[in-house]
Each structure stands twice: as structure tokens, then as C-alpha cells.
Design an enzyme around this catalytic site. Structure first.
Site, PDB file in Angstrom:
ATOM      1  CE  LYS A  47      31.442  44.271  40.995  1.00 51.41           C
ATOM      2  NZ  LYS A  47      31.957  44.808  40.828  1.00 51.41           N
ATOM      3  CD  GLN A  64      34.263  46.856  38.434  1.00 51.20           C
ATOM      4  OE1 GLN A  64      34.051  46.583  39.850  1.00 51.20           O
ATOM      5  NE2 GLN A  64      33.513  47.003  37.698  1.00 51.20           N
ATOM      6  CG  ASP A  85      36.403  41.094  40.735  1.00 53.89           C
ATOM      7  OD1 ASP A  85      35.713  40.284  40.884  1.00 53.89           O
ATOM      8  OD2 ASP A  85      36.745  41.514  40.610  1.00 53.89           O
TER       9      ASP A  85
HETATM   10  N1  GUN Z   1      33.783  44.572  35.135  1.00 54.31           N
HETATM   11  C1  GUN Z   1      32.805  43.899  34.717  1.00 54.31           C
HETATM   12  N2  GUN Z   1      32.516  42.737  35.864  1.00 54.31           N
HETATM   13  C2  GUN Z   1      33.746  42.677  36.554  1.00 54.31           C
HETATM   14  C3  GUN Z   1      33.892  41.769  37.948  1.00 54.31           C
HETATM   15  O1  GUN Z   1      33.068  40.912  37.880  1.00 54.31           O
HETATM   16  N3  GUN Z   1      35.183  42.252  38.967  1.00 54.31           N
HETATM   17  C4  GUN Z   1      35.871  43.692  38.244  1.00 54.31           C
HETATM   18  N4  GUN Z   1      36.476  43.482  38.746  1.00 54.31           N
HETATM   19  N5  GUN Z   1      35.744  44.228  37.348  1.00 54.31           N
HETATM   20  C5  GUN Z   1      34.614  43.925  36.701  1.00 54.31           C
END
Ligand code: GUN
Length: 290
Positions: free
Chosen positions: A54, A98, A121
Site C-alpha cells: 500500500k 491494518q 478502508d
Molecule cells: N487485512 C486484510 N485486508 C485488510 C484490509 O483491507 N484492510 C485492513 N485494515 N486490514 C486488512
């Protein structure tokens, strides 16, 4: 193999290039550089990989990217204090915490704390609620990526029977709602671990989305010939390789189109995070989203 393999990597490159152009224009015309802040707690290796992707993708698109790495024994209070600080920071347009968090931390109050204007998110219950009432703000990144893939593949969702397997807050549940919104108009079945005769339910699908996280879940006998199969699963096989929920080789003999793992939905998840961050940056400054 009879199915068309949908190239999520190529689509992601195309969309990211368009986002990069829009970011450059935003800087030139308005002096705005979208900023994404990612928070990671502990040293979960998969999370480190995802957050790294990311980070690189947002920098490549010309955004500002900051990573906040907190130790595994971080307290709930310290994590929430960081989120409050990022809410207050005007240079931050998007905030991502995350998942998964270490067991001693509760993600819910953290997600509820994220400013809805920065909730790229889309895990704040406010954001989920706006989607549920048909007036979405941000779309969560993986389901948003699935929608883009379906559109790109020329799948007409109106009136289509779409079966989503898996009811997670991250993917299955929001995707099922997105697909029923006006304009997409699918007839959606949200299947899960208590669904009776999953094979029979899946065989009704014009579009079958697997989002459970179980290797070998979807086999060829569960797929209607010619159906579009979207594999959201990201599982580690015994040999360390990345595999989806769909038994690719056999399902590709039956399906009309299929996404591979890796190289299908995954690259689109990161891409739609960039899209959301761009939209947040525009909206926070009173500019139209596009
Ligand atoms: N862990 C796995 N996929 C994601 C996601 O799309 N967002 C977040 N915050 N954590 C994740």
C-alpha cells in the site's frame, strides 16, 4: 481450459495510472497532495507485506504515504491516541489500521474512532451503515475492486444471480450490499458456513464470488458452465505459495471467466485504496469526487 482468465494486475496498472494522472492534476491545479496514513501493530508478516504494498503503491501514484509501526504490546489507549492524532492532522486524508490486531486489542473502538471523512478502508460502522442505507461514502477496497473487475469484464449485474460465499465485514457482507444497490441490481445470495448444500446454491450463480479463506472450497461441480468466478481468497499453501479458495485448474474448465490468485482481486484491493484516498482528498477540500 475454456475460461477467460481475468488479468487483475493489468487492470490495476491501468486504474493506477489514471489515479496517478489525477493526483498530478490535483497538485498542479490545487496544490493538494493526497496523504495516506497506515497503522500497523506488531510484526504479523502478511500485514507487513500488505502495508508495504500500500505504501509503495501510494508513493508511485504521487501520494504522500506515512507508516506508523507500533510495537506488539501497544495499549488500546496508545493506538486510539494515534488515530485521534491522525484525525486531527490536516495532511492526512486517509487512515488505515491494518488488521488483524494483536489479540489484546479491540479493533471496534479503533474503527469507530476513525474520522468518517478519512475512512478510506470503510470499516467504521458509520461508513458501513451509509452503504447499508444505499448512500455510501467510501466502499471497502476489496469489494470495490471486485465491482471494478466485473465492470471491466463486461459482466452485466442487473438481474444476475450472484452468490457471494463468506459474510466477513471486510468483503462478503459489504459486497453483497453493493451488488444490490440501484444501478447494479443483482439478485444476491450471501452464503456462509451454515448454508445448506453450498454446491447447489453456488450452481445457481451467474457470478460466483468466493471470499472465505479456505483452500479448495470451490470445485468444478459447484460452478454453472459459463459462470464468472471471482476468487477473493488469499491462502498460504503448504509449500508457501499463495492460493485462492477456488480450485483454479478444474474450475477454469467450466467457468466462462475466472480471476487467478495471485494476480486477480489482490492488486485491485490496493488500487481501490488509492482511489478512496484520492476521493477523500478531493472531498475534504470541497472538490467534487471526480
Ligand atoms: N487485512 C486484510 N485486508 C485488510 C484490509 O483491507 N484492510 C485492513 N485494515 N486490514 C486488512
Amino acid at each position: 481450459m475454456s475460461a477467460t482468465v481475468i488479468d487483475g494486475k493489468a487492470l490495476a496498472a491501468e486504474v493506477r495510472s489514471r489515479i496517478g494522472t489525477e493526483v498530478a492534476a490535483l497538485r498542479e491545479e490545487h496544490g493538494i497532495q493526497p496523504g495516506l496514513a497506515a497503522v500497523i501493530v506488531g510484526e504479523d508478516p502478511a500485514s507487513q507485506v500488505y502495508v508495504g504494498m500500500k505504501h509503495r503503491a501510494s508513493e508511485t501514484a504521487g501520494m504522500r504515504s506515512e507508516q506508523h509501526v507500533l510495537p506488539a504490546d501497544t495499549s488500546q489507549e496508545a493506538l486510539e491516541a494515534l488515530v485521534a492524532q491522525l484525525n486531527a492532522d490536516d495532511a492526512v486524508d486517509g487512515i488505515l489500521v491494518q488488521l488483524p490486531l494483536p489479540d489484546h486489542l479491540d479493533p471496534r473502538p479503533v474503527q469507530e474512532l476513525i474520522d468518517p471523512a478519512k475512512d478510506v478502508d470503510a470499516l467504521n460502522p458509520y461508513t458501513a451503515g451509509r452503504l447499508a442505507v444505499g448512500d455510501p461514502t467510501f466502499l471497502s477496497c476489496t469489494p470495490y475492486g471486485v465491482l471494478e473487475i466485473l465492470e471491466h469484464a463486461g459482466v452485466d449485474t442487473a438481474g444476475a444471480d450472484i452468490v457471494v460465499v463468506g459474510r466477513s465485514n471486510l468483503v462478503g457482507r459489504p459486497l453483497s450490499v453493493m451488488l444490490t444497490l440501484k444501478g447494479r441490481d443483482a439478485t444476491v445470495t450471501l452464503a456462509h458456513s451454515r448454508t445448506r448444500d453450498l454446491g447447489e446454491v453456488c450452481r445457481r450463480a451467474d457470478v460466483l464470488v468466493a471470499a472465505v479463506g479456505r483452500i479448495g472450497l470451490i470445485t468444478a461441480d459447484m460452478v454453472r458452465p459459463g459462470a464468472t468466478v471471482i476468487d477473493v481468497g488469499t491462502n498460504r499453501a503448504a509449500d508457501g505459495s499463495l492460493v485462492g479458495d477456488v480450485v483454479f485448474d478444474e474450475v477454469a474448465e467450466v467457468a466462462g471467466a475466472i480471476t487467478p490468485v495471485p494476480g486477480g482481486v489482490g492488486p485491485m484491493t490496493v488500487t481501490m485504496l488509492l482511489q478512496n484516498t484520492l476521493e477523500a482528498a478531493r472531498e475534504r477540500r470541497g472538490l467534487p469526487r471526480r
